[in-house]
Design a protein around this motif. Structure first.
Motif, short mmCIF file in Angstrom:
data_model
loop_
_atom_site.label_atom_id
_atom_site.label_comp_id
_atom_site.label_asym_id
_atom_site.label_seq_id
_atom_site.Cartn_x
_atom_site.Cartn_y
_atom_site.Cartn_z
N GLU A 263 0.84 -1.21 0.00
CA GLU A 263 0.00 0.00 0.00
C GLU A 263 0.87 1.26 0.00
OE1 GLU A 263 -3.00 0.16 2.95
OE2 GLU A 263 -4.20 -1.39 1.97
N TYR A 264 0.29 2.35 -0.45
CA TYR A 264 1.06 3.59 -0.57
C TYR A 264 0.38 4.72 0.20
CZ TYR A 264 3.71 1.17 -4.09
OH TYR A 264 4.51 0.27 -4.71
N GLU A 265 1.20 5.71 0.58
CA GLU A 265 0.64 6.90 1.23
C GLU A 265 1.01 8.14 0.43
OE1 GLU A 265 2.05 6.87 5.23
OE2 GLU A 265 0.74 5.21 5.80
N TYR A 266 0.25 9.16 0.65
CA TYR A 266 0.50 10.41 -0.08
C TYR A 266 1.01 11.46 0.89
CZ TYR A 266 -2.28 7.85 -3.38
OH TYR A 266 -2.72 6.85 -4.22
N GLN A 267 2.26 11.88 0.68
CA GLN A 267 2.88 12.85 1.60
C GLN A 267 3.04 14.19 0.89
OE1 GLN A 267 6.65 11.41 2.97
NE2 GLN A 267 5.74 10.16 4.58
N THR A 268 2.65 15.25 1.58
CA THR A 268 2.86 16.56 0.95
C THR A 268 4.35 16.92 0.98
OG1 THR A 268 2.38 17.57 3.07
CG2 THR A 268 0.58 17.53 1.48
N ARG A 269 4.79 17.57 -0.07
CA ARG A 269 6.20 18.01 -0.17
C ARG A 269 6.21 19.52 -0.36
NH1 ARG A 269 7.00 16.47 -4.84
NH2 ARG A 269 7.48 18.40 -5.94
N VAL A 270 6.77 20.23 0.60
CA VAL A 270 6.85 21.70 0.48
C VAL A 270 8.31 22.05 0.24
CG1 VAL A 270 6.39 23.91 1.58
CG2 VAL A 270 4.88 21.98 2.01
N GLY A 271 8.62 22.53 -0.98
CA GLY A 271 10.02 22.79 -1.33
C GLY A 271 10.27 24.26 -1.60
N ASP A 272 11.34 24.52 -2.34
CA ASP A 272 11.76 25.90 -2.62
C ASP A 272 10.78 26.61 -3.56
OD1 ASP A 272 14.00 25.60 -1.11
OD2 ASP A 272 15.25 24.95 -2.79
N ILE A 273 10.84 27.93 -3.47
CA ILE A 273 10.09 28.77 -4.41
C ILE A 273 11.12 29.51 -5.24
CG2 ILE A 273 8.40 30.62 -4.69
CD1 ILE A 273 7.53 30.01 -1.74
N PHE A 274 11.00 29.40 -6.55
CA PHE A 274 11.97 30.02 -7.45
C PHE A 274 11.27 31.13 -8.25
CE2 PHE A 274 14.17 29.75 -11.70
CZ PHE A 274 15.35 30.35 -11.29
N VAL A 275 11.91 32.30 -8.27
CA VAL A 275 11.35 33.43 -9.05
C VAL A 275 12.34 33.74 -10.18
CG1 VAL A 275 10.57 35.83 -8.96
CG2 VAL A 275 10.22 34.34 -6.98
N PRO A 276 12.08 33.26 -11.39
CA PRO A 276 13.06 33.46 -12.46
C PRO A 276 13.08 34.89 -12.97
CG PRO A 276 11.10 32.40 -13.33
CD PRO A 276 10.88 32.56 -11.86
N HIS A 277 14.25 35.30 -13.46
CA HIS A 277 14.32 36.62 -14.10
C HIS A 277 13.91 36.43 -15.57
CE1 HIS A 277 15.63 40.50 -15.40
NE2 HIS A 277 16.41 39.93 -16.31
N ILE A 278 12.84 37.07 -15.95
CA ILE A 278 12.36 36.93 -17.33
C ILE A 278 12.47 38.29 -18.02
CG2 ILE A 278 10.35 36.37 -18.77
CD1 ILE A 278 9.43 34.49 -16.50
N VAL A 279 13.15 38.30 -19.14
CA VAL A 279 13.32 39.57 -19.86
C VAL A 279 11.96 39.97 -20.43
CG1 VAL A 279 14.50 40.75 -21.76
CG2 VAL A 279 15.71 39.02 -20.39
N TYR A 280 11.52 41.14 -20.04
CA TYR A 280 10.18 41.59 -20.41
C TYR A 280 10.15 42.22 -21.81
CZ TYR A 280 5.55 43.43 -20.17
OH TYR A 280 4.23 43.69 -20.45
N TYR A 281 9.12 41.93 -22.55
CA TYR A 281 8.84 42.68 -23.79
C TYR A 281 7.33 42.83 -23.89
CZ TYR A 281 8.36 37.84 -25.45
OH TYR A 281 8.01 36.53 -25.57
#
Ligand code: NAD
Length: 328
Positions: A263-281
């Motif tokens: 049987e399996y269980e479902y575990q929540t995973r809370v990891g990093d938050i990444f904010v990429p630099h996106i060149v705006y146009y």
């Protein structure tokens, strides 16, 4: 590319600025039927742009394309007349008010051999392009759901409802991200406070196992432009009114062996938050320039006939659901 813009209202103002800012266009004529708006154009646009009242008088000139920024109810007739004269057409979203009209426009473009481009400008947005790359490279995993809020205070339009006005952007974006959106299930509800049409709508769809929910409204105290995309590996939030725009969450659900064998269980995973630099146009300028590129290269626009028709079919199916839910 020599063009005539038709309509100089709220949005036409922005389109004119982008036409002037782009080296791909020669902005020859601006046609506006309303005298006050015409006077605004005379005051605001450079002298090289000739301001006229009746666009039909200039369809035989040497312009190669028209850029239609009138209310949606008028764009069909104008587009058909322009294509009949061999002009390429950039038209504001949605492509038309009905699928029937859209099909006629698409057939006319094919018959005459001109480019027909609908301004689904979010398809040209740099953040959406970034998310598309993540999806294509498998970084998000399988998409479980997409939840979008596009809500603000007015303007309350009379020719179309909030869904036709606002959800069109989101449907086009999802169509682009998923390489074609043709839902297996679709539902829509709306209500018409302060309007002759729905001013607040919810559209839900299911394609395979993926769920979509789109909230469109002209009655909100704040402007929200939020797209949540939950993949089985990572999730993203695109907040178009925030400074950072895109937040990538390395969070989700891990499947781990349970205490009982097999049987399996479902575990929540809370990891990093990444904010990429996106060149705006600017997405609107990109959309205009994509149209011009398609004309030069003789290819179909990304937001041309195929995408516009899929978007219009969804919108029309949703309109039927809204009609069925009306009390009058
Ligand atoms: N892409 C986007 O993000 C975006 C945003 C807002 C609006 N829009 C679209 O832009 C279009 C225009 O919206 P708006 O808010 O500017 O409307 P609006 O009513 O402010 O402006 C429309 C203008 O077109 C003019 N017009 C109508 N028929 C004409 C004709 N035959 N010849 C010349 N001028 C004519 C009107 O006089 C008016 O000035 C709509 O299709 C809308 O859906 C797109």
């Amino acid at each position: 590319m020599k063009v005539m813009q038709i309509g100089y209202g709220y949005w036409g103002n922005n389109v004119a600025k982008k036409l002037l800012a782009s080296s791909m266009f020669e902005f020859v004529y601006l046609a506006e039927s309303d005298e006050t708006k015409r006077n605004n154009a005379i005051a605001q646009l450079p002298k090289e742009v000739q301001i006229v009242d009746n666009y039909e008088d200039y369809l035989d000139s040497d312009i190669e394309g028209v850029v239609i920024c009138t209310q949606t109810e008028y764009s069909f007739e104008i587009a058909m007349k322009a294509m009949e004269k061999g002009k390429h057409v950039f038209t504001e979203k949605p492509l038309a008010t009905t699928v029937e009209r859209s099909v006629k426009m698409i057939e006319k473009a094919k018959e005459i051999g001109v480019v027909l481009h609908c301004d689904h400008l979010m398809v040209y947005n740099p953040v959406i392009r970034y998310i598309k790359r993540m999806i294509d490279e498998g970084e998000l995993g399988e998409i479980m759901y997409i939840d979008i809020s596009r809500i603000n205070l007015g303007p309350i339009r009379k020719d179309i409802n909030a869904m036709l006005d606002l959800a069109v952007h989101d449907i086009a974006v999802i169509d682009y991200l998923t390489n074609g959106l043709e839902p297996d299930e679709l539902n829509a509800v709306g209500t018409s406070f302060f309007g002759n049409q729905e001013t607040i709508t919810y559209l839900t769809m299911k394609q395979g196992d993926m769920l979509v929910n789109i909230n469109s409204s002209w009655i909100s105290p704040v402007k929200t432009r939020k797209t949540v995309i939950a993949g089985t590996k990572k999730m993203v939030i695109f907040d178009d009114v925030s400074m950072d725009k895109l937040y990538i969450y390395d969070s989700g659900i891990n499947i781990v062996p349970g205490s009982i064998y097999g049987e399996y269980e479902y575990q929540t995973r809370v990891g990093d938050i990444f904010v990429p630099h996106i060149v705006y146009y600017d997405s609107l300028q990109k959309s205009l320039e994509h149209f011009a590129t398609c004309v030069v290269e003789g290819k179909e626009s990304l937001s041309g006939p195929s995408q516009s028709l899929r978007v219009m079919k969804i919108l029309e199916a949703a309109q039927e659901k809204l009609r069925a839910g009306r009390n009058d």
